[in-house]
Design an enzyme around this catalytic site. Structure first.
Site, PDB file in Angstrom:
ATOM      1  N   HIS A 133       4.864 -16.422   2.586  1.00 11.67           N
ATOM      2  CA  HIS A 133       3.622 -16.265   1.847  1.00 11.67           C
ATOM      3  C   HIS A 133       3.879 -15.562   0.524  1.00 11.67           C
ATOM      4  CE1 HIS A 133       0.760 -16.542   5.590  1.00 11.67           C
ATOM      5  NE2 HIS A 133       1.620 -17.540   5.499  1.00 11.67           N
ATOM      6  N   TYR A 149      -7.903 -10.549   4.552  1.00 12.77           N
ATOM      7  CA  TYR A 149      -8.486  -9.278   4.992  1.00 12.77           C
ATOM      8  C   TYR A 149      -9.913  -9.243   4.454  1.00 12.77           C
ATOM      9  CZ  TYR A 149      -3.811  -7.318   6.008  1.00 12.77           C
ATOM     10  OH  TYR A 149      -2.570  -7.064   6.516  1.00 12.77           O
ATOM     11  N   PRO A 164      -2.451  -0.947  12.036  1.00 13.96           N
ATOM     12  CA  PRO A 164      -1.874  -2.257  11.721  1.00 13.96           C
ATOM     13  C   PRO A 164      -2.356  -2.874  10.414  1.00 13.96           C
ATOM     14  CG  PRO A 164      -3.535  -2.468  13.438  1.00 13.96           C
ATOM     15  CD  PRO A 164      -3.349  -0.996  13.202  1.00 13.96           C
ATOM     16  N   LYS A 176       2.910  -2.701   8.906  1.00 10.99           N
ATOM     17  CA  LYS A 176       4.122  -1.941   8.672  1.00 10.99           C
ATOM     18  C   LYS A 176       4.887  -1.525   9.927  1.00 10.99           C
ATOM     19  CE  LYS A 176       3.852  -2.095   4.322  1.00 10.99           C
ATOM     20  NZ  LYS A 176       4.733  -3.070   3.678  1.00 10.99           N
ATOM     21  N   TYR A 235       2.955  -3.686   0.063  1.00 18.31           N
ATOM     22  CA  TYR A 235       2.825  -4.690   1.109  1.00 18.31           C
ATOM     23  C   TYR A 235       4.134  -5.447   1.325  1.00 18.31           C
ATOM     24  CZ  TYR A 235       0.087  -7.607   4.258  1.00 18.31           C
ATOM     25  OH  TYR A 235      -0.425  -8.231   5.384  1.00 18.31           O
TER      26      TYR A 235
END
Length: 392
Positions: free
Chosen positions: A75, A203, A294, A298, A386
């Site tokens: 991604h 998200y 979560p 990580k 991220y």
């Protein structure tokens, strides 16, 4: 009583313990892995699924990334949604790095296969594990296996046995500091037998609570909704789950694919850090030393970073008697751990419905969301963390 000897005794056959075992094998360091669960259990339990660029590089460069590279979904970005409007964080453009979606259970399968193919010792379904003598030159791990009592003598013990494992408690309480934060919400996670509705993770913040659309394969979608920690699964039939997902993930032009739910669970949200991560000849890694919510994806990545540092330190000791990398293991790892805690808390508080009794926090949250929508600097901060910091 059966007595064995090895150089490093590893407690736990999750990603941390297995990756450490693999890296030590490559460095010529003998090791034995002890796991209280069965092999089928650890190879099928669904956990994290997002690999940072550094984790992908570690798996590939150490020779266990072939299936990940073939089957993992790469991604270039992630979508953060507020009030039905999506804001894409372009990892490739902002950092030059990417993430790979590849389930933790698949990483575990690959590592177990590699260890067994190389003749490594991985003992499943062991019981009553007791690390002893970790402040001496001859630590021993006592355990039961297949109806007999055993003791494993080793030079070092690696505690990779998770948050509920036995190794952390070996550090005497007066010498151990524990930092914890409990969040007032949980995730109801489901695995749906349906093709993902999106090419990249979503998200979503919604007034009814957070939602996440992820995936595990071209045929399996992984989805989450924010719930109260006291919720019972029985209160969430399939229809209610899909209703909430449709509502919380709604965005112009988006259609949520629905299918049979093949797995569901509720996980509470917490942050936790143990300092130090070492005591004598005992070294903690992964969830035994720290837990992150979560939201930042990580947990597994932090565990892999720990053992990459630990493997190098142990190799330096056995290769040339250099103790310095072992002595600096805990401060080296904790620097990354606290950075990841900060990012994970930021993502959690940015995307979840917060306590209605704290309007100030809600106001700050909305300001952060608006800032992210308008600021390239904020999006770069999200992207850099991220995709993952360099492994120290």
């Amino acid at each position: 009583m059966t007595s064995m000897r090895t150089q490093v005794g590893i407690v736990g056959a999750g990603p941390a313990g297995l990756m450490l075992s693999h890296l030590l094998h490559l460095a010529g360091v003998e090791n034995v892995v002890l796991e209280d669960r069965s092999r089928p259990y650890v190879e099928t339990r669904v956990r994290a699924g997002v690999l940072e660029q550094g984790s992908v590089d570690l798996l590939r460069d150490s020779g266990v990334g072939e299936r990940m590279l073939a089957e993992g979904a790469v991604h270039d970005g992630v979508n953060l949604q507020f009030d039905g409007e999506r804001h894409r964080i372009d990892f490739a453009e902002l950092t030059g790095k990417r993430i790979t979606v590849y389930g933790q259970q698949e990483v575990v399968k690959d590592l177990i296969a590699a260890r067994l193919a190389a003749g490594g010792t991985v003992c499943f379904e062991v019981g009553d594990v007791r690390p002893e003598g970790v402040t001496t030159d001859d630590p021993v791990i006592r355990f039961s296996h297949e109806g007999a009592e055993h003791e494993l003598h080793c030079d070092f013990v690696a505690g990779c046995d998770g948050f509920h494992g036995v190794c952390r408690a070996v550090i005497p309480a007066p010498l151990r500091r524990e930092f914890a934060k409990e969040y007032p919400f949980a995730w109801l996670g489901v695995l749906a037998q349906v093709a993902p509705s999106t090419d990249e993770l979503i998200y979503a913040y919604h007034e009814r609570g957070f939602a996440l659309h992820s995936m595990r394969s071209p045929e399996l979608s992984r989805l989450y909704v924010q719930v109260h920690p006291d919720e019972e699964l029985s209160a969430w039939p399939d229809e209610r789950i899909w209703d909430e997902l449709r509502l919380r993930l709604a965005s112009p032009g988006f259609t949520l694919h629905e299918g049979p739910l093949v797995e569901r669970s509720i996980a509470t949200m917490r942050s936790f850090v143990c300092e130090p991560m070492q005591h004598g000849r005992l070294f903690l890694a992964g969830d035994a030393a720290h837990i992150v919510p979560p939201t930042g994806a990580k947990g597994m990545n932090l565990a892999l970073a720990d053992v990459a540092v630990l493997a190098r330190a142990l190799a330096a000791w056995f290769d040339r008697g250099d103790r310095e990398p072992l002595d600096s293991y805990s401060p080296t790892c904790l620097q990354r751990v606290w950075r990841v805690q900060d990012f994970s808390m930021l993502m959690t508080e940015l995307m979840h419905r917060l306590d209605d009794t704290d309007p100030f926090a809600a106001g700050v949250q909305r300001a952060r969301q608006r800032y992210l929508a308008s600021s390239a600097a904020m999006r770069t901060t999200i992207a850099e963390n991220y995709v993952g910091l360099p492994i120290g």
